[in-house]
Write a protein that holds these residues in place. Structure first.
Motif, PDB file in Angstrom:
ATOM      1  N   ARG A  27       0.838  -1.207   0.000  1.00 19.07           N
ATOM      2  CA  ARG A  27       0.000   0.000   0.000  1.00 19.07           C
ATOM      3  C   ARG A  27       0.870   1.253   0.000  1.00 19.07           C
ATOM      4  O   ARG A  27       0.591   2.218  -0.699  1.00 19.07           O
ATOM      5  N   ARG A 144      -5.169  -0.503  -1.347  1.00 17.10           N
ATOM      6  CA  ARG A 144      -5.792  -0.087  -0.085  1.00 17.10           C
ATOM      7  C   ARG A 144      -6.917  -1.053   0.307  1.00 17.10           C
ATOM      8  O   ARG A 144      -7.076  -1.386   1.487  1.00 17.10           O
ATOM      9  N   TRP A 147      -5.459  -4.267   1.834  1.00 18.95           N
ATOM     10  CA  TRP A 147      -4.925  -4.016   3.173  1.00 18.95           C
ATOM     11  C   TRP A 147      -6.063  -3.806   4.182  1.00 18.95           C
ATOM     12  O   TRP A 147      -6.046  -4.368   5.276  1.00 18.95           O
ATOM     13  N   SER A 148      -7.054  -3.016   3.769  1.00 23.28           N
ATOM     14  CA  SER A 148      -8.167  -2.721   4.685  1.00 23.28           C
ATOM     15  C   SER A 148      -8.971  -3.975   5.008  1.00 23.28           C
ATOM     16  O   SER A 148      -9.388  -4.182   6.153  1.00 23.28           O
ATOM     17  N   ARG A 151      -6.982  -6.144   7.386  1.00 26.50           N
ATOM     18  CA  ARG A 151      -6.878  -5.500   8.692  1.00 26.50           C
ATOM     19  C   ARG A 151      -8.219  -5.543   9.435  1.00 26.50           C
ATOM     20  O   ARG A 151      -8.278  -5.845  10.631  1.00 26.50           O
TER      21      ARG A 151
ATOM     22  N   GLU B 107      -6.955   5.218   8.164  1.00 23.84           N
ATOM     23  CA  GLU B 107      -5.805   4.336   8.021  1.00 23.84           C
ATOM     24  C   GLU B 107      -5.114   4.099   9.359  1.00 23.84           C
ATOM     25  O   GLU B 107      -4.501   3.070   9.582  1.00 23.84           O
ATOM     26  N   LEU B 108      -5.214   5.076  10.223  1.00 21.73           N
ATOM     27  CA  LEU B 108      -4.520   4.950  11.508  1.00 21.73           C
ATOM     28  C   LEU B 108      -5.446   4.458  12.615  1.00 21.73           C
ATOM     29  O   LEU B 108      -5.014   4.262  13.730  1.00 21.73           O
ATOM     30  N   ALA B 109      -6.719   4.264  12.275  1.00 18.59           N
ATOM     31  CA  ALA B 109      -7.719   4.011  13.314  1.00 18.59           C
ATOM     32  C   ALA B 109      -7.312   2.885  14.252  1.00 18.59           C
ATOM     33  O   ALA B 109      -7.465   2.986  15.464  1.00 18.59           O
ATOM     34  N   LEU B 110      -6.791   1.820  13.674  1.00 17.17           N
ATOM     35  CA  LEU B 110      -6.485   0.683  14.530  1.00 17.17           C
ATOM     36  C   LEU B 110      -5.081   0.733  15.106  1.00 17.17           C
ATOM     37  O   LEU B 110      -4.683  -0.123  15.871  1.00 17.17           O
ATOM     38  N   GLU B 111      -4.316   1.736  14.688  1.00 16.57           N
ATOM     39  CA  GLU B 111      -2.988   1.881  15.288  1.00 16.57           C
ATOM     40  C   GLU B 111      -3.109   2.453  16.694  1.00 16.57           C
ATOM     41  O   GLU B 111      -2.142   2.520  17.431  1.00 16.57           O
TER      42      GLU B 111
END
Lengths: 153, 535
Positions: A27, A144, A147-148, A151, B107-111
């Motif tokens: 990504r 993306r 990856w999303s 995740r 994109e950072l939500a789960l970080e």
């Protein structure tokens, strides 16, 4: 009717972490930079600016100490671990072939390879630019999405 | 125009920003935390926004969080979220600096950003993982406008630290209520300034602001001063007198050094707070008063209560649960350059410095106009009627390294004195310099910082005084300064005994009260000197 298999739901034990790392790199190294400069220009930029941005995105997708690396070369370094040709992490192997987003990505990268060949051959007309931009956007979106999904799942 | 620092391991964002948003000033790209920290320190508060990438592919030893024996997976993860680690470090030193993380929140939500890092007031995200210049420009413009708008809310001495922002919010609420406000903090932290310009103006009260420094009022006159008196109620009372409470009715009464209140005055104050009425000394008539009371002290009033010096019931009436403690200057996250401008603007509003500036303008043939303080960096191009007071980078570094034990008051004095001496040293325009630029040399700043204006040292049998004499200073002013230092030194020498001082100065211990009165007139404060005694 048979439901298509979702490869991300049928990963080998212990593969999720290493695959997430790999998709994160995909990504960032490919998906982000393959369309960065074109998207930066926003809507309706001048055609010449768009052409130059597209060329920079595809021909110098990664910048390393040795200079720019084009998008197909970046993809060539990342793809084998996604189709089971090399292990992800020592012993873990995955194959995303058949995944809808992976196929979208693979097809778009094939088109980009053609565009890069054209560009290197001096063919950089409006059709080449339009194809390159469309394919690059698809690559970004597909990277993306992969990856999303992993995740989130 | 915004001043933007780019923290990124690649050149691309910097190139794109410079090409497509040339209206801003860019620094960087800097490649990691250490470089970012250096750049921010060099920026001295002038940086408006930080654009921070998240994924950093930099040498391992430059990664925040890198340690020997780190696994390959952990190292990858560290690189992937290095921007978050940099943000964590940055927030420890610059809690309120706007930072745009060059990724989307999704994109950072789960970080899971660590607590405090996701404060939406200061940490921003892109709308999308990849952004266009127009969107980013709008975002930057919004951040800068918001930041400058916040700064416009109040003078620069508030600073930008999180602690001071919380204090402002708290005081804004307390100002509107009817209960008293207690301000604590070391000397020079601006308690009086805040009471006058913040609490009173936000109280919505139409009446006057009245300030009383209780350390300067003799104990036996305190009650009359606060509550008023009728003619003949005490020796020397030749007319009816309106007290501070009545004068401030409908407005705000600020009692500085409230710990100095005598026990009788404490009792009377308690009564006023309970009943909402005052009775002038010698009078029987009760008069209603409606006062927003703000009290200040250098030391925690609880300690005085514990020692039995301050009434516990009065202390409880002062609303101690909401006590506001003003931090010293060094802890406020102040922009030294803006503070310098603020202090000099205040000084220029007074005739003395303004007169010197006008003399200089006339001397070098400059027309009247504005004075602009240049705090480090290059001098701007000449502008019609503008006189630049330039503090060089070295001078600014000296200011930023100083700890300011005297806080805002000390800063203001150093700034004003440095300009006064710079002007007094000039006789015309130095060769090779512009007439519209007065340089305040770093050496001058260093001299001002190293001078202790209150020093009086005993050398042999003689007191040795050091005082800063301003150009065109009156003899009276110089004499008063000498006298003040002498009184201070004597007070410390005799450990606060006015009787002993009176015996020395007037040959009679019985004149202690006279000495104390003069001590107060000279602006000396027992509380501050007691702190010196303790040291």
């Amino acid at each position: 009717m048979v439901e298509p298999v979702d490869p991300l739901q049928r990963l080998p034990f212990g593969a999720r972490g290493p695959l997430l790392d790999h998709l994160s790199r995909l990504r960032h190294d490919l998906g982000k930079y393959v369309s960065l400069q074109v998207r930066w220009l926003g809507a309706s930029p001048p055609p010449e600016a768009l052409r130059q941005a597209m060329m920079a995105d595809l021909l110098e997708t990664h910048r390393g100490p040795g200079g720019g690396i084009d998008a197909p070369t970046v993809w060539a370094g990342l793809r084998p671990a996604l189709v089971g040709e090399v292990p992800l992490d020592d012993t873990i192997t995955v194959d995303l072939s058949g995944d809808v987003d992976f196929e979208r990505l693979d097809d778009a990268m094939a088109r980009i390879s053609g565009v890069v060949r054209d560009l290197r051959g001096g063919v950089d007309g409006p059709q080449t630019v339009a194809t390159g931009i469309e394919a690059a956007r698809t690559v970004s979106d597909a990277c993306r999405a992969l990856w999303s999904r992993l995740r989130g799942g | 125009m915004a001043d933007i620092l780019i923290v990124d391991d690649q050149d691309r964002y910097a190139e794109l920003c410079r090409r497509t948003m040339p209206e801003h000033h860019y620094r960087g790209p800097v490649r990691g935390w250490q470089e970012a920290k250096s750049a921010l320190e060099r920026g001295q508060g002038r940086i408006d926004v930080v654009l921070l990438d998240v994924h950093f592919d930099i040498p391992e030893q430059d990664l925040v969080g890198f340690h020997e024996g780190i696994g390959a997976r952990e190292l990858q993860d560290l690189k992937r979220r290095q921007g978050v680690e940099i943000l964590r470090q940055l927030r420890k030193l610059w809690p309120d600096l706007p930072v745009v993380l060059m990724t989307s929140r999704q994109e950072l939500a789960l970080e899971s950003l660590p607590e405090g890092l996701s404060d939406e007031e200061y940490t921003y995200f892109l709308d999308d993982d990849v952004v266009d210049a127009q969107t980013l420009r709008g975002q930057i413009d919004g951040i800068v406008a918001s930041r400058r708008g916040r700064e416009a809310d109040g003078p620069v001495y508030w600073g930008a630290s999180m602690a001071m922002r919380r204090i402002r919010r708290k005081l804004a609420i307390l100002a509107r209520g009817r209960l008293p406000v207690v301000l604590l903090g070391p000397t020079g932290t601006g308690k009086s300034l805040i009471a006058r310009h913040f609490v009173h103006t936000r109280s919505g009260r139409p009446g006057r602001f009245v300030a009383v420094d209780l350390s300067t009022i003799p104990t036996d006159l305190c009650a009359a001063h606060l509550f008023g008196a009728v003619k003949g109620s005490y020796t020397g009372s030749i007319a009816d007198r309106v007290g501070a409470f009545e004068a401030a009715s409908g407005g705000t009464l600020f009692l500085d050094e409230v710990g100095n209140l005598s026990s009788d005055a404490q009792k009377m104050l308690l009564s006023v707070l309970q009943e909402g009425v005052i009775t002038r000394l010698g009078d029987l008539r009760e008069r209603p008063v409606d006062v927003k009371l703000v009290v200040a002290a250098n030391e925690d009033l609880r300690a005085r209560v514990a020692r039995g010096d301050f009434r516990a019931d009065l202390y409880m009436r002062l609303n101690p649960a909401t006590t506001v403690i003003l931090p010293p200057l060094a802890e406020r996250g102040l922009d030294q350059g803006r503070l310098l401008s603020f202090c000099l603007e205040q000084a220029l509003a007074r005739p003395y410095l303004r007169g010197l500036i006008e003399d200089y303008r006339q001397g070098v043939g400059l027309p009247p106009g504005r004075v602009v303080v240049v705090a480090g960096g290059a001098v701007p191009d000449p502008a019609e009627g503008v006189l630049h007071l330039q503090f060089p980078d070295r001078g600014m570094r000296l200011l930023s390294r100083h700890h300011w034990p005297g806080n805002l008051r000390e800063f203001s004095m150093v700034a004003e004195n440095a300009v006064l001496f710079a002007l007094s040293e000039l006789s015309g325009v130095p060769p090779g310099q512009r007439p519209d630029v007065v340089q305040v040399r770093a050496k001058l700043v260093r001299d001002m910082l190293s001078a202790d204006p209150t020093s009086a040292q005993l050398e042999g049998d003689a007191w040795h005084h050091t005082i800063a004499v301003r150009p065109q200073e009156t003899l009276n002013r110089v004499a008063v300064e000498c006298e003040r230092q002498y009184f201070e030194a004597l007070w410390l020498e005799h450990e606060g005994s006015f009787a002993e001082m009176a015996a020395l100065l007037l040959g009679d211990e019985g004149h202690a009260r006279k000495v104390q009165l003069r001590f107060n007139q000279l602006g000396l404060k027992v509380r501050e000197l007691k702190a010196q005694l303790r040291r």
